[in-house]
Design an enzyme around this catalytic site. Structure first.
Site, PDB file in Angstrom:
ATOM      1  N   GLU A 163       0.841  -1.210   0.000  1.00 36.73           N
ATOM      2  CA  GLU A 163       0.000   0.000   0.000  1.00 36.73           C
ATOM      3  C   GLU A 163       0.876   1.261   0.000  1.00 36.73           C
ATOM      4  OE1 GLU A 163      -3.149   1.714  -0.749  1.00 36.73           O
ATOM      5  OE2 GLU A 163      -3.548  -0.355  -0.168  1.00 36.73           O
TER       6      GLU A 163
ATOM      7  N   GLU B 290       1.491   6.617  -7.016  1.00 37.07           N
ATOM      8  CA  GLU B 290       0.429   7.585  -7.349  1.00 37.07           C
ATOM      9  C   GLU B 290       0.931   9.021  -7.185  1.00 37.07           C
ATOM     10  OE1 GLU B 290      -3.341   4.870  -5.912  1.00 37.07           O
ATOM     11  OE2 GLU B 290      -3.042   6.839  -4.991  1.00 37.07           O
TER      12      GLU B 290
HETATM   13  N1  LIG Z   1      -2.769  10.735 -15.339  1.00 35.33           N
HETATM   14  C1  LIG Z   1      -3.436   9.611 -15.639  1.00 35.33           C
HETATM   15  N2  LIG Z   1      -3.447   9.163 -16.907  1.00 35.33           N
HETATM   16  C2  LIG Z   1      -4.131   8.024 -17.229  1.00 35.33           C
HETATM   17  N3  LIG Z   1      -4.831   7.272 -16.358  1.00 35.33           N
HETATM   18  C3  LIG Z   1      -4.849   7.671 -15.084  1.00 35.33           C
HETATM   19  C4  LIG Z   1      -4.162   8.846 -14.635  1.00 35.33           C
HETATM   20  N4  LIG Z   1      -4.359   8.996 -13.306  1.00 35.33           N
HETATM   21  C5  LIG Z   1      -5.116   7.953 -12.935  1.00 35.33           C
HETATM   22  N5  LIG Z   1      -5.408   7.157 -13.976  1.00 35.33           N
HETATM   23  C6  LIG Z   1      -6.231   5.907 -13.946  1.00 35.33           C
HETATM   24  O1  LIG Z   1      -7.248   6.076 -12.980  1.00 35.33           O
HETATM   25  C7  LIG Z   1      -7.099   5.122 -11.929  1.00 35.33           C
HETATM   26  C8  LIG Z   1      -7.385   5.782 -10.581  1.00 35.33           C
HETATM   27  O2  LIG Z   1      -6.396   6.753 -10.343  1.00 35.33           O
HETATM   28  P1  LIG Z   1      -6.279   7.510  -8.967  1.00 35.33           P
HETATM   29  O3  LIG Z   1      -5.164   8.470  -9.037  1.00 35.33           O
HETATM   30  O4  LIG Z   1      -7.624   8.016  -8.567  1.00 35.33           O
HETATM   31  O5  LIG Z   1      -5.881   6.354  -8.008  1.00 35.33           O
HETATM   32  P2  LIG Z   1      -6.767   5.924  -6.793  1.00 35.33           P
HETATM   33  O6  LIG Z   1      -8.062   5.371  -7.295  1.00 35.33           O
HETATM   34  O7  LIG Z   1      -6.771   7.080  -5.851  1.00 35.33           O
HETATM   35  O8  LIG Z   1      -5.937   4.737  -6.244  1.00 35.33           O
HETATM   36  P3  LIG Z   1      -6.153   4.146  -4.795  1.00 35.33           P
HETATM   37  O9  LIG Z   1      -7.589   3.650  -4.789  1.00 35.33           O
HETATM   38  O10 LIG Z   1      -5.129   3.055  -4.734  1.00 35.33           O
HETATM   39  O11 LIG Z   1      -5.871   5.280  -3.861  1.00 35.33           O
HETATM   40  C9  LIG Z   1      -5.665   4.601 -12.038  1.00 35.33           C
HETATM   41  O12 LIG Z   1      -5.552   3.286 -11.519  1.00 35.33           O
HETATM   42  C10 LIG Z   1      -5.445   4.682 -13.533  1.00 35.33           C
HETATM   43  O13 LIG Z   1      -5.993   3.545 -14.168  1.00 35.33           O
END
Ligand SMILES: Nc1ncnc2c1ncn2[C@@H]1O[C@H](COP(=O)(O)OP(=O)(O)OP(=O)(O)O)[C@@H](O)[C@H]1O
Length: 131
Positions: free
Chosen positions: A76, A83
């Protein structure tokens, strides 16, 4: 990089071990405050530890349970790091490599969680069947 340029504070080098430890604790606090999934994993870890105490598991079983708990938490942390670094580099812009990096980091958490579930089944199922 643009975000980094906007920050007014200058980065400084840790002067000693205590200062490094203080910053590491700050990191833990940030994880707990900002990462919902990390909080969920922490809560599950506490429940598993209490359950293990109640069921009086053996010391070699403790080793496997603690290993599973820490592998999930470290996965994690690595996911959060990926991220943050991706967001720092690309910001809100859509990028295929950013997507791949975040998805692979999330897959690491899933792999670690599958390991933890398997260990949990191996340790607890025989104990529960004997109750
Ligand atoms: N800059 C980007 N370009 C393309 N796809 C993206 C980008 N940022 C995020 N994603 C896609 O969206 C998804 C979610 O991204 P996000 O940054 O919200 O992570 P998260 O859902 O907060 O992750 P976690 O649930 O682990 O905290 C990623 O897994 C990816 O598939």
């Amino acid at each position: 990089m643009t975000m980094a340029l906007k920050d007014k504070k200058e980065p400084s080098k840790n002067r000693n071990f205590i200062e490094s430890l203080k910053h590491a604790i700050d990191g833990l606090i940030i994880l707990c405050k900002t990462e919902r999934n990390f909080r969920i994993h922490l809560l599950i870890s506490v429940i598993v530890i209490v359950l293990s105490i109640v069921l009086k598991i053996k010391s070699e079983q403790w080793i496997w349970i603690l290993l599973a708990i820490f592998i999930v938490l470290i996965a994690e942390v690595i996911n959060t790091l990926c991220e943050s670094i991706v967001n720092l580099i690309v910001g809100q812009e859509y990028n295929k490599i950013a997507k791949k990096t975040k998805d692979v980091a999330a897959a690491g958490v899933v792999i670690a969680s599958i390991f933890a579930i398997i260990i949990g089944c191996i340790v607890y199922i025989p104990i529960i069947l004997e109750l």
